[in-house]
Scaffold this active site. Sequence first.
Site, PDB file in Angstrom:
ATOM      1  N   GLU A  40       0.799  -1.248   0.000  1.00 36.27           N
ATOM      2  CA  GLU A  40       0.000   0.000   0.000  1.00 36.27           C
ATOM      3  C   GLU A  40       0.825   1.288   0.000  1.00 36.27           C
ATOM      4  O   GLU A  40       0.603   2.170   0.816  1.00 36.27           O
ATOM      5  CB  GLU A  40      -0.950  -0.002   1.210  1.00 36.27           C
ATOM      6  CG  GLU A  40      -1.872  -1.198   1.259  1.00 36.27           C
ATOM      7  CD  GLU A  40      -2.831  -1.168   2.451  1.00 36.27           C
ATOM      8  OE1 GLU A  40      -2.707  -0.299   3.330  1.00 36.27           O
ATOM      9  OE2 GLU A  40      -3.728  -2.033   2.490  1.00 36.27           O
TER      10      GLU A  40
ATOM     11  N   ASN B  28       2.064  -5.191  -3.156  1.00 33.76           N
ATOM     12  CA  ASN B  28       0.666  -5.547  -2.857  1.00 33.76           C
ATOM     13  C   ASN B  28      -0.143  -4.279  -2.554  1.00 33.76           C
ATOM     14  O   ASN B  28       0.312  -3.421  -1.793  1.00 33.76           O
ATOM     15  CB  ASN B  28       0.687  -6.462  -1.616  1.00 33.76           C
ATOM     16  CG  ASN B  28      -0.630  -7.124  -1.302  1.00 33.76           C
ATOM     17  OD1 ASN B  28      -1.235  -7.762  -2.164  1.00 33.76           O
ATOM     18  ND2 ASN B  28      -1.087  -7.008  -0.053  1.00 33.76           N
TER      19      ASN B  28
ATOM     20  N   HIS C 197     -10.295  -6.013  -1.880  1.00 34.93           N
ATOM     21  CA  HIS C 197     -11.299  -5.775  -0.838  1.00 34.93           C
ATOM     22  C   HIS C 197     -12.456  -5.025  -1.498  1.00 34.93           C
ATOM     23  O   HIS C 197     -12.354  -3.835  -1.778  1.00 34.93           O
ATOM     24  CB  HIS C 197     -10.702  -4.940   0.303  1.00 34.93           C
ATOM     25  CG  HIS C 197      -9.652  -5.670   1.073  1.00 34.93           C
ATOM     26  ND1 HIS C 197      -9.944  -6.793   1.835  1.00 34.93           N
ATOM     27  CD2 HIS C 197      -8.325  -5.471   1.201  1.00 34.93           C
ATOM     28  CE1 HIS C 197      -8.831  -7.236   2.394  1.00 34.93           C
ATOM     29  NE2 HIS C 197      -7.827  -6.459   2.024  1.00 34.93           N
TER      30      HIS C 197
ATOM     31  N   GLU D 238      -6.142 -10.783  -1.056  1.00 39.07           N
ATOM     32  CA  GLU D 238      -6.917 -10.506   0.172  1.00 39.07           C
ATOM     33  C   GLU D 238      -8.414 -10.405  -0.125  1.00 39.07           C
ATOM     34  O   GLU D 238      -9.115  -9.550   0.428  1.00 39.07           O
ATOM     35  CB  GLU D 238      -6.426  -9.199   0.828  1.00 39.07           C
ATOM     36  CG  GLU D 238      -4.943  -9.161   1.106  1.00 39.07           C
ATOM     37  CD  GLU D 238      -4.474  -7.942   1.902  1.00 39.07           C
ATOM     38  OE1 GLU D 238      -5.314  -7.182   2.426  1.00 39.07           O
ATOM     39  OE2 GLU D 238      -3.249  -7.754   2.002  1.00 39.07           O
TER      40      GLU D 238
ATOM     41  N   ASP E  76     -12.207 -10.175  -0.308  1.00 43.09           N
ATOM     42  CA  ASP E  76     -13.454 -10.243   0.461  1.00 43.09           C
ATOM     43  C   ASP E  76     -14.442  -9.258  -0.162  1.00 43.09           C
ATOM     44  O   ASP E  76     -14.031  -8.337  -0.868  1.00 43.09           O
ATOM     45  CB  ASP E  76     -13.258 -10.029   1.977  1.00 43.09           C
ATOM     46  CG  ASP E  76     -12.611  -8.724   2.377  1.00 43.09           C
ATOM     47  OD1 ASP E  76     -12.492  -7.804   1.536  1.00 43.09           O
ATOM     48  OD2 ASP E  76     -12.233  -8.594   3.567  1.00 43.09           O
TER      49      ASP E  76
HETATM   50  C1  XIL Z   1      -5.915  -6.121   8.595  1.00 39.76           C
HETATM   51  C2  XIL Z   1      -6.179  -7.247   9.584  1.00 39.76           C
HETATM   52  O1  XIL Z   1      -7.067  -8.173   9.010  1.00 39.76           O
HETATM   53  C3  XIL Z   1      -6.756  -6.667  10.870  1.00 39.76           C
HETATM   54  O2  XIL Z   1      -6.898  -7.700  11.851  1.00 39.76           O
HETATM   55  C4  XIL Z   1      -5.840  -5.577  11.401  1.00 39.76           C
HETATM   56  O3  XIL Z   1      -6.426  -4.985  12.545  1.00 39.76           O
HETATM   57  C5  XIL Z   1      -5.599  -4.524  10.331  1.00 39.76           C
HETATM   58  O4  XIL Z   1      -5.079  -5.146   9.168  1.00 39.76           O
HETATM   59  N1  XIL Z   1      -4.853  -4.625   3.849  1.00 39.76           N
HETATM   60  C6  XIL Z   1      -3.804  -5.406   4.292  1.00 39.76           C
HETATM   61  C7  XIL Z   1      -3.963  -6.242   5.509  1.00 39.76           C
HETATM   62  O5  XIL Z   1      -2.777  -5.499   3.614  1.00 39.76           O
HETATM   63  O6  XIL Z   1      -2.766  -6.374   6.220  1.00 39.76           O
HETATM   64  C8  XIL Z   1      -5.051  -5.710   6.403  1.00 39.76           C
HETATM   65  O7  XIL Z   1      -5.250  -6.630   7.468  1.00 39.76           O
HETATM   66  C9  XIL Z   1      -6.325  -5.473   5.623  1.00 39.76           C
HETATM   67  C10 XIL Z   1      -6.099  -4.443   4.542  1.00 39.76           C
END
Ligand code: XIL
Length: 318
Positions: free
Chosen positions: A131, A173, A209, A239, A241
Amino acid sequence: EGLNALARKAGLLYFGTAIDNPSLNNTKYLSIAYNTSEFGQVTPANGQKWMYIEPSRNVFNYAMGDAIIKPAIQNHQMRRCHNLLWHSQLPDWLTSKNYTKSELIGILENHIKHEANYYKNECYAWDVVNEAFNDDGTYRNDLWLWTIGPEYLELAFKFAKKYVGRGTKLYYNDYNVERVNNKSMAIASMVKSFQAKDIPIDGLGFQAHFTTGKAPSYDEVKASMKQFTDLGLEVAITELDVRTTLPDSDEKQAQQAKDYAATVKACKDTEDCVGVTVWDFWDPLSWVPDVFSGQGVPCLWSANYTKKPAYYAVAEVL
Ligand code: XIL
């Protein structure tokens, strides 16, 4: 047959999930997480982040990372390691003091040296930088940028290459890169400039996401992936969802299923997309409700452990 078994038959390396440390005492959850027919790959949701790995300067603690990585190794599940450099979840000692540029470069190398070396040969891939860009394509204005300058990105990948095991893939990422847009185009430019300077980078992670009804289409995801596979990189959905505005309904679950399936199919149909990871598979343990108020139920399994329409839609396209 589970999702990983289907994914492998479809030519992917894995279908995987993030696992967070608090989940490890839930035996019902673990019976699914460690079922290699469903999941052939694991990512620690938190365990390998800087605040837990190096809680005090030059003091390293791998307990939380190991708690996720070691059972995955025993279980013959691949590991995506996450992450070496991010703006978030940094320890206080790092954020509460102003370091000079050369001090911060030293801190970065020392962190990557220890963590990458500790997990040498245990990671299929490392998310080296997470990020680093804003949605408009500019660099995120965090302590790395304002102390070191944009070359921190190159340094992170160079340091990672020095300390990871042979064959570990080095990934950049990020989120909101699943369409061709200012952000994904800026990242593609970064990759080109890395390649011109021989800075190592192997893969691009698409966090994915999404929000139900607003997820990118199959064509959009494919087109964005092509920006990176054309440069010789592999790509992965890292990731996934799809969060829903509560309360949930049958209609929303049907839309969520389409949204999941479009992205999974885009990966399957992209020659150099290696796999799909969901950011947890069980609604009650998702990070979403804590971060996005009024939203939730973004996973493939519901609270009572039944498979949701999204599960069957993913299985269908694999
Ligand atoms: C999130 C975790 O799932 C949470 O438990 C934590 O509090 C914050 O981070 N992008 C990412 C992940 O790269 O590392 C993040 O994970 C979600 C968004």
